[in-house]
Design an enzyme around this catalytic site. Structure first.
Site, PDB file in Angstrom:
ATOM      1  N   GLU A  43       0.868  -1.180   0.000  1.00 56.82           N
ATOM      2  CA  GLU A  43       0.000   0.000   0.000  1.00 56.82           C
ATOM      3  C   GLU A  43       0.898   1.220   0.000  1.00 56.82           C
ATOM      4  O   GLU A  43       1.748   1.365   0.880  1.00 56.82           O
ATOM      5  CB  GLU A  43      -0.917   0.037   1.234  1.00 56.82           C
ATOM      6  CG  GLU A  43      -1.873   1.236   1.151  1.00 56.82           C
ATOM      7  CD  GLU A  43      -2.704   1.513   2.403  1.00 56.82           C
ATOM      8  OE1 GLU A  43      -3.575   2.386   2.335  1.00 56.82           O
ATOM      9  OE2 GLU A  43      -2.457   0.869   3.436  1.00 56.82           O
ATOM     10  N   GLU A  68       5.049   4.614   3.534  1.00 57.95           N
ATOM     11  CA  GLU A  68       4.660   5.968   3.944  1.00 57.95           C
ATOM     12  C   GLU A  68       5.935   6.807   3.993  1.00 57.95           C
ATOM     13  O   GLU A  68       6.945   6.350   4.512  1.00 57.95           O
ATOM     14  CB  GLU A  68       3.972   5.909   5.319  1.00 57.95           C
ATOM     15  CG  GLU A  68       3.722   7.233   5.995  1.00 57.95           C
ATOM     16  CD  GLU A  68       2.961   8.231   5.124  1.00 57.95           C
ATOM     17  OE1 GLU A  68       1.886   7.906   4.584  1.00 57.95           O
ATOM     18  OE2 GLU A  68       3.467   9.358   4.959  1.00 57.95           O
ATOM     19  N   ASP A 117      -2.993  11.901  -1.995  1.00 61.75           N
ATOM     20  CA  ASP A 117      -3.091  13.369  -2.034  1.00 61.75           C
ATOM     21  C   ASP A 117      -3.508  13.801  -3.441  1.00 61.75           C
ATOM     22  O   ASP A 117      -2.910  13.361  -4.430  1.00 61.75           O
ATOM     23  CB  ASP A 117      -1.735  13.986  -1.669  1.00 61.75           C
ATOM     24  CG  ASP A 117      -1.312  13.606  -0.244  1.00 61.75           C
ATOM     25  OD1 ASP A 117      -2.177  13.586   0.646  1.00 61.75           O
ATOM     26  OD2 ASP A 117      -0.124  13.296  -0.041  1.00 61.75           O
ATOM     27  N   THR A 192     -10.354   2.742   5.123  1.00 59.70           N
ATOM     28  CA  THR A 192      -9.158   3.415   5.610  1.00 59.70           C
ATOM     29  C   THR A 192      -9.613   4.512   6.583  1.00 59.70           C
ATOM     30  O   THR A 192     -10.804   4.810   6.683  1.00 59.70           O
ATOM     31  CB  THR A 192      -8.367   4.058   4.446  1.00 59.70           C
ATOM     32  OG1 THR A 192      -9.033   5.255   4.048  1.00 59.70           O
ATOM     33  CG2 THR A 192      -8.244   3.120   3.255  1.00 59.70           C
ATOM     34  N   GLU A 193      -8.651   5.156   7.236  1.00 63.01           N
ATOM     35  CA  GLU A 193      -9.002   6.269   8.135  1.00 63.01           C
ATOM     36  C   GLU A 193      -9.728   7.372   7.355  1.00 63.01           C
ATOM     37  O   GLU A 193     -10.758   7.885   7.795  1.00 63.01           O
ATOM     38  CB  GLU A 193      -7.747   6.877   8.782  1.00 63.01           C
ATOM     39  CG  GLU A 193      -7.207   6.096   9.976  1.00 63.01           C
ATOM     40  CD  GLU A 193      -6.067   5.164   9.607  1.00 63.01           C
ATOM     41  OE1 GLU A 193      -5.840   4.932   8.393  1.00 63.01           O
ATOM     42  OE2 GLU A 193      -5.412   4.650  10.533  1.00 63.01           O
ATOM     43  N   TYR A 194      -9.180   7.725   6.193  1.00 65.14           N
ATOM     44  CA  TYR A 194      -9.781   8.807   5.400  1.00 65.14           C
ATOM     45  C   TYR A 194     -11.160   8.405   4.882  1.00 65.14           C
ATOM     46  O   TYR A 194     -12.067   9.219   4.818  1.00 65.14           O
ATOM     47  CB  TYR A 194      -8.861   9.193   4.228  1.00 65.14           C
ATOM     48  CG  TYR A 194      -7.863  10.264   4.595  1.00 65.14           C
ATOM     49  CD1 TYR A 194      -6.891  10.029   5.562  1.00 65.14           C
ATOM     50  CD2 TYR A 194      -7.882  11.505   3.978  1.00 65.14           C
ATOM     51  CE1 TYR A 194      -5.974  11.001   5.908  1.00 65.14           C
ATOM     52  CE2 TYR A 194      -6.963  12.493   4.320  1.00 65.14           C
ATOM     53  CZ  TYR A 194      -6.011  12.239   5.280  1.00 65.14           C
ATOM     54  OH  TYR A 194      -5.106  13.205   5.628  1.00 65.14           O
ATOM     55  N   GLU A 195     -11.284   7.153   4.508  1.00 66.31           N
ATOM     56  CA  GLU A 195     -12.566   6.659   3.989  1.00 66.31           C
ATOM     57  C   GLU A 195     -13.659   6.786   5.058  1.00 66.31           C
ATOM     58  O   GLU A 195     -14.781   7.214   4.773  1.00 66.31           O
ATOM     59  CB  GLU A 195     -12.395   5.198   3.559  1.00 66.31           C
ATOM     60  CG  GLU A 195     -13.600   4.599   2.879  1.00 66.31           C
ATOM     61  CD  GLU A 195     -13.262   3.236   2.252  1.00 66.31           C
ATOM     62  OE1 GLU A 195     -12.080   2.828   2.287  1.00 66.31           O
ATOM     63  OE2 GLU A 195     -14.179   2.600   1.722  1.00 66.31           O
TER      64      GLU A 195
END
Ligand code: SAM
Length: 212
Positions: A43, A68, A117, A192-195
């Site tokens: 990922e 990351e 992003d 995901t966290e953003y999702e």
């Protein structure tokens, strides 16, 4: 993701048993690193790691590498996985631009990009993780039968990706503009966290799967 520098993050990443230091030395040898012949999935831009950690627990027969570039972000993932990380999950603190120094040709079986992003300004288009320069890198490291899976809530980035990916010679195998209401594509979806954040705010989630 905007995040202030967290004091001690660099040191924590350097000494973490979950983070692989000098990942270049494992180029072509990732299956050996994990032991056995299980495929390697990565990922890119994993953020705090919720998605890849859940996947790794769910699928012990796959080896996962979470990538990351910022230590201050990666630190959050380390705090969740240490001291007992799953044996099939490790992290790399690198910029995705260097992926072909780290993986041999065809060494990766699947690439996940989640809520990358958006870089909305045209002059920054080459920084988008679905832009042609990155697709060229993925083309080198991804197995010929491998897949690229991309989720976002950003319409501009999604529309850009739907054009850019075929223009680079890839095939869009499936896509949806409302993942959470698409029973086929949403099956087994891990958020995901953003999702979680964006879907709670009412944003539809876009997803595509691509291959060559
Ligand atoms: N995937 C997570 C999620 O969905 O919750 C985090 C999404 S966040 C918007 C994007 C993440 O990608 C950030 O943590 C950022 O540092 C990372 N990132 C962006 N460009 C990258 C690159 N070239 N190489 C590695 N990581 C990158």
């Amino acid at each position: 993701m905007r995040l202030r520098n967290i004091k001690g993050a660099d040191e924590a990443v350097l000494k973490s048993p979950c983070c692989i230091q000098s990942p270049q030395k494992h180029k072509g040898l990732w299956q050996d690193y994990f032991g056995g012949r299980n495929p390697v999935h990565i990922e890119i831009g994993m953020g705090k790691g919720q998605f890849i950690m859940a996947l790794a627990k769910q699928r012990p027969q796959i080896n996962y590498l979470g990538i990351e570039r910022y230590t201050s972000v990666l630190l959050r993932a380390l705090q969740k996985t240490e001291p007992d990380p799953p044996a099939n999950l490790r992290f790399l603190c690198i910029d995705a631009r260097t992926l072909s120094d780290i993986f041999a040709c065809g060494e990766v079986k699947r690439i996940y990009l989640n809520f990358s992003d958006p870089w909305p300004k045209d002059r920054h288009a080459k920084r988008r993780l679905t832009s042609a320069p990155f697709l060229q890198i993925y083309d080198q490291i991804l197995d010929p039968s491998g897949t690229l899976e991309f989720k976002t809530d950003n319409r501009g980035l999604f529309d850009f990706s739907l054009e850019e990916i075929p223009a680079a010679g890839w095939r869009i195998d499936a896509f949806t503009r409302d993942l959470h209401h698409d029973p086929t594509m949403n099956e087994g979806n891990i958020m995901t966290e953003y999702e979680e954040k964006f879907s709670a705010a009412g944003n539809p989630i876009f997803k595509l799967v691509a291959s060559r």
